[in-house]
Design a protein around this motif. Structure first.
Motif, PDB file in Angstrom:
ATOM      1  N   VAL A 105      51.081  33.964  20.003  1.00 47.05           N
ATOM      2  CA  VAL A 105      51.973  33.806  21.160  1.00 47.05           C
ATOM      3  C   VAL A 105      51.507  34.678  22.317  1.00 47.05           C
ATOM      4  O   VAL A 105      51.432  34.237  23.468  1.00 47.05           O
ATOM      5  N   VAL A 106      51.180  35.941  22.017  1.00 49.01           N
ATOM      6  CA  VAL A 106      50.720  36.857  23.062  1.00 49.01           C
ATOM      7  C   VAL A 106      49.399  36.378  23.637  1.00 49.01           C
ATOM      8  O   VAL A 106      49.151  36.461  24.847  1.00 49.01           O
ATOM      9  N   TRP A 107      48.512  35.876  22.766  1.00 48.37           N
ATOM     10  CA  TRP A 107      47.224  35.358  23.221  1.00 48.37           C
ATOM     11  C   TRP A 107      47.414  34.195  24.192  1.00 48.37           C
ATOM     12  O   TRP A 107      46.751  34.120  25.230  1.00 48.37           O
ATOM     13  N   ALA A 108      48.316  33.263  23.852  1.00 46.58           N
ATOM     14  CA  ALA A 108      48.561  32.103  24.713  1.00 46.58           C
ATOM     15  C   ALA A 108      49.114  32.543  26.066  1.00 46.58           C
ATOM     16  O   ALA A 108      48.726  32.004  27.112  1.00 46.58           O
ATOM     17  N   ARG A 109      49.994  33.532  26.052  1.00 50.30           N
ATOM     18  CA  ARG A 109      50.547  34.037  27.313  1.00 50.30           C
ATOM     19  C   ARG A 109      49.464  34.674  28.172  1.00 50.30           C
ATOM     20  O   ARG A 109      49.418  34.471  29.385  1.00 50.30           O
ATOM     21  N   LEU A 110      48.560  35.439  27.527  1.00 52.52           N
ATOM     22  CA  LEU A 110      47.479  36.070  28.269  1.00 52.52           C
ATOM     23  C   LEU A 110      46.538  35.026  28.850  1.00 52.52           C
ATOM     24  O   LEU A 110      46.050  35.174  29.971  1.00 52.52           O
ATOM     25  N   ALA A 111      46.257  33.970  28.100  1.00 53.99           N
ATOM     26  CA  ALA A 111      45.379  32.915  28.601  1.00 53.99           C
ATOM     27  C   ALA A 111      45.947  32.289  29.873  1.00 53.99           C
ATOM     28  O   ALA A 111      45.211  32.028  30.837  1.00 53.99           O
ATOM     29  N   GLN A 112      47.244  32.068  29.892  1.00 55.10           N
ATOM     30  CA  GLN A 112      47.882  31.533  31.092  1.00 55.10           C
ATOM     31  C   GLN A 112      47.807  32.534  32.239  1.00 55.10           C
ATOM     32  O   GLN A 112      47.564  32.159  33.398  1.00 55.10           O
ATOM     33  N   ALA A 113      47.997  33.830  31.914  1.00 59.23           N
ATOM     34  CA  ALA A 113      47.939  34.865  32.946  1.00 59.23           C
ATOM     35  C   ALA A 113      46.540  34.965  33.539  1.00 59.23           C
ATOM     36  O   ALA A 113      46.376  35.190  34.747  1.00 59.23           O
ATOM     37  N   ARG A 128      42.706  34.263  38.107  1.00 64.57           N
ATOM     38  CA  ARG A 128      41.574  33.624  38.795  1.00 64.57           C
ATOM     39  C   ARG A 128      42.030  32.910  40.055  1.00 64.57           C
ATOM     40  O   ARG A 128      41.362  32.970  41.097  1.00 64.57           O
ATOM     41  N   HIS A 129      43.169  32.233  39.987  1.00 64.82           N
ATOM     42  CA  HIS A 129      43.692  31.554  41.167  1.00 64.82           C
ATOM     43  C   HIS A 129      44.033  32.552  42.273  1.00 64.82           C
ATOM     44  O   HIS A 129      43.747  32.310  43.455  1.00 64.82           O
ATOM     45  N   ALA A 130      44.658  33.678  41.886  1.00 70.21           N
ATOM     46  CA  ALA A 130      45.056  34.689  42.871  1.00 70.21           C
ATOM     47  C   ALA A 130      43.833  35.277  43.566  1.00 70.21           C
ATOM     48  O   ALA A 130      43.823  35.446  44.797  1.00 70.21           O
ATOM     49  N   LEU A 131      42.778  35.580  42.797  1.00 72.60           N
ATOM     50  CA  LEU A 131      41.577  36.144  43.398  1.00 72.60           C
ATOM     51  C   LEU A 131      40.862  35.113  44.269  1.00 72.60           C
ATOM     52  O   LEU A 131      40.296  35.458  45.315  1.00 72.60           O
ATOM     53  N   THR A 132      40.899  33.857  43.853  1.00 72.63           N
ATOM     54  CA  THR A 132      40.302  32.802  44.680  1.00 72.63           C
ATOM     55  C   THR A 132      41.037  32.676  46.007  1.00 72.63           C
ATOM     56  O   THR A 132      40.410  32.573  47.075  1.00 72.63           O
ATOM     57  N   LEU A 133      42.363  32.693  45.951  1.00 69.05           N
ATOM     58  CA  LEU A 133      43.150  32.618  47.188  1.00 69.05           C
ATOM     59  C   LEU A 133      42.882  33.817  48.084  1.00 69.05           C
ATOM     60  O   LEU A 133      42.803  33.679  49.314  1.00 69.05           O
ATOM     61  N   LEU A 134      42.726  34.997  47.479  1.00 66.57           N
ATOM     62  CA  LEU A 134      42.413  36.194  48.265  1.00 66.57           C
ATOM     63  C   LEU A 134      41.083  36.032  48.973  1.00 66.57           C
ATOM     64  O   LEU A 134      40.963  36.345  50.170  1.00 66.57           O
ATOM     65  N   GLY A 135      40.075  35.520  48.262  1.00 66.36           N
ATOM     66  CA  GLY A 135      38.769  35.322  48.881  1.00 66.36           C
ATOM     67  C   GLY A 135      38.801  34.284  49.989  1.00 66.36           C
ATOM     68  O   GLY A 135      38.213  34.494  51.057  1.00 66.36           O
ATOM     69  N   VAL A 192      46.333  42.694  41.632  1.00 71.67           N
ATOM     70  CA  VAL A 192      46.143  41.595  40.681  1.00 71.67           C
ATOM     71  C   VAL A 192      45.659  42.132  39.342  1.00 71.67           C
ATOM     72  O   VAL A 192      46.164  41.756  38.279  1.00 71.67           O
ATOM     73  N   PHE A 193      44.674  43.033  39.366  1.00 72.51           N
ATOM     74  CA  PHE A 193      44.128  43.569  38.129  1.00 72.51           C
ATOM     75  C   PHE A 193      45.162  44.410  37.378  1.00 72.51           C
ATOM     76  O   PHE A 193      45.215  44.384  36.142  1.00 72.51           O
ATOM     77  N   ARG A 194      45.964  45.154  38.112  1.00 77.06           N
ATOM     78  CA  ARG A 194      46.979  45.987  37.464  1.00 77.06           C
ATOM     79  C   ARG A 194      47.973  45.117  36.711  1.00 77.06           C
ATOM     80  O   ARG A 194      48.422  45.457  35.613  1.00 77.06           O
ATOM     81  N   TRP A 195      48.305  43.978  37.296  1.00 76.07           N
ATOM     82  CA  TRP A 195      49.223  43.051  36.631  1.00 76.07           C
ATOM     83  C   TRP A 195      48.596  42.465  35.366  1.00 76.07           C
ATOM     84  O   TRP A 195      49.225  42.441  34.307  1.00 76.07           O
ATOM     85  N   ILE A 196      47.343  42.027  35.447  1.00 75.64           N
ATOM     86  CA  ILE A 196      46.720  41.399  34.290  1.00 75.64           C
ATOM     87  C   ILE A 196      46.444  42.416  33.195  1.00 75.64           C
ATOM     88  O   ILE A 196      46.477  42.092  31.993  1.00 75.64           O
ATOM     89  N   VAL A 197      46.176  43.670  33.565  1.00 71.15           N
ATOM     90  CA  VAL A 197      45.965  44.719  32.564  1.00 71.15           C
ATOM     91  C   VAL A 197      47.225  44.896  31.721  1.00 71.15           C
ATOM     92  O   VAL A 197      47.149  45.083  30.492  1.00 71.15           O
ATOM     93  N   ALA A 198      48.394  44.852  32.355  1.00 68.31           N
ATOM     94  CA  ALA A 198      49.644  44.979  31.604  1.00 68.31           C
ATOM     95  C   ALA A 198      49.776  43.858  30.580  1.00 68.31           C
ATOM     96  O   ALA A 198      50.269  44.076  29.459  1.00 68.31           O
TER      97      ALA A 198
END
Length: 226
Positions: free
Chosen positions: A22-30, A35-42, A140-146
């Motif tokens: 379950v945690v793995w699936a949630r991380l995959a979605q995150a 990637r979308h957030a960093l693409t939008l930033l660029g 963005v990275f701080r969020w994904i690290v959590a």
């Protein structure tokens, strides 16, 4: 710009249960959202760049110094990410990586990625632009690290908790450095990391072209930033 401290699937871990799935699936979605957030930033940075310029004179030492500093940071990020892969790529199975760069920071790949983004932003000759982009990437990275930490805690339990207590989340803390005498290297993985980081340097001709267009009067600067 991922941070694969934990890179095995749940099925490859001894004793893995449904909770880890379950945690793995949630991380995959995150990670997809990351990637979308960093693409939008660029994309936003590129689209805004024609109307933003450095308040420092283009030929002045401050402007040129910031651009050279940015180049240095991008080179450091490239070398740093390759160093991380030296310790990651040769590992077999599910392990908690705690040697080399991972002995001084729990997320060195993200640290180097933030430095790369700062270096890219400094190619505009503006410290404000560089810091703004770096802070946005860091958020963005701080969020994904959590999100990643939940998976690592579920997978490794007390071992990961002890690692967190010893090593800073971002850091780094050089006094903690440790490394085995021998490291098995996955050369294709290191090469892939280097190849993926090379686009950092496209920011140099990109922002030089933007400055040329501004000087030629093709676009008009709306915001001058130091």
């Amino acid at each position: 710009m991922s941070n694969p401290v934990f890179f095995s699937k749940p099925s490859e871990i001894r004793g893995a249960g449904p909770g880890l799935d379950v945690v793995w699936a949630r991380l995959a979605q995150a990670q997809v959202l990351r990637r979308h957030a960093l693409t939008l930033l660029g994309v936003a940075a590129v689209l805004a760049s024609p109307w933003i310029a450095s308040a420092w004179p283009q030929a002045g030492w401050v402007n040129q110094g910031l651009e050279w500093l940015g180049l240095g940071l991008m080179l450091l990020a490239l070398l740093g990410r390759c160093a991380c892969m030296l310790y990651l790529g040769g590992r077999k199975g599910a392990e908690l990586i705690a040697d080399g760069p991972y002995s001084v920071s729990r997320n060195p790949l993200y640290v180097f990625s933030v430095l790369a983004v700062l270096g890219i932003g400094l190619q505009t000759g503006s410290l404000v632009v560089g810091l703004a982009l770096a802070l946005a990437a860091f958020a963005v990275f701080r969020w994904i690290v959590a999100e990643e930490e939940q998976l690592l805690h579920t997978a490794f339990g007390a071992g990961y908790d002890a690692y967190c207590a010893r090593v800073p989340r971002f850091g780094p803390r050089p006094s903690l450095w440790r490394t085995p005498q021998r490291v098995t290297v996955d050369l294709p993985g290191v090469w892939k990391t280097m190849r993926d980081a090379l686009p950092y340097f496209l920011s140099i001709p990109l922002f030089e072209a933007v400055e040329a267009a501004q000087d030629a009067g093709w676009v008009h600067v709306r915001l001058w930033l130091f």
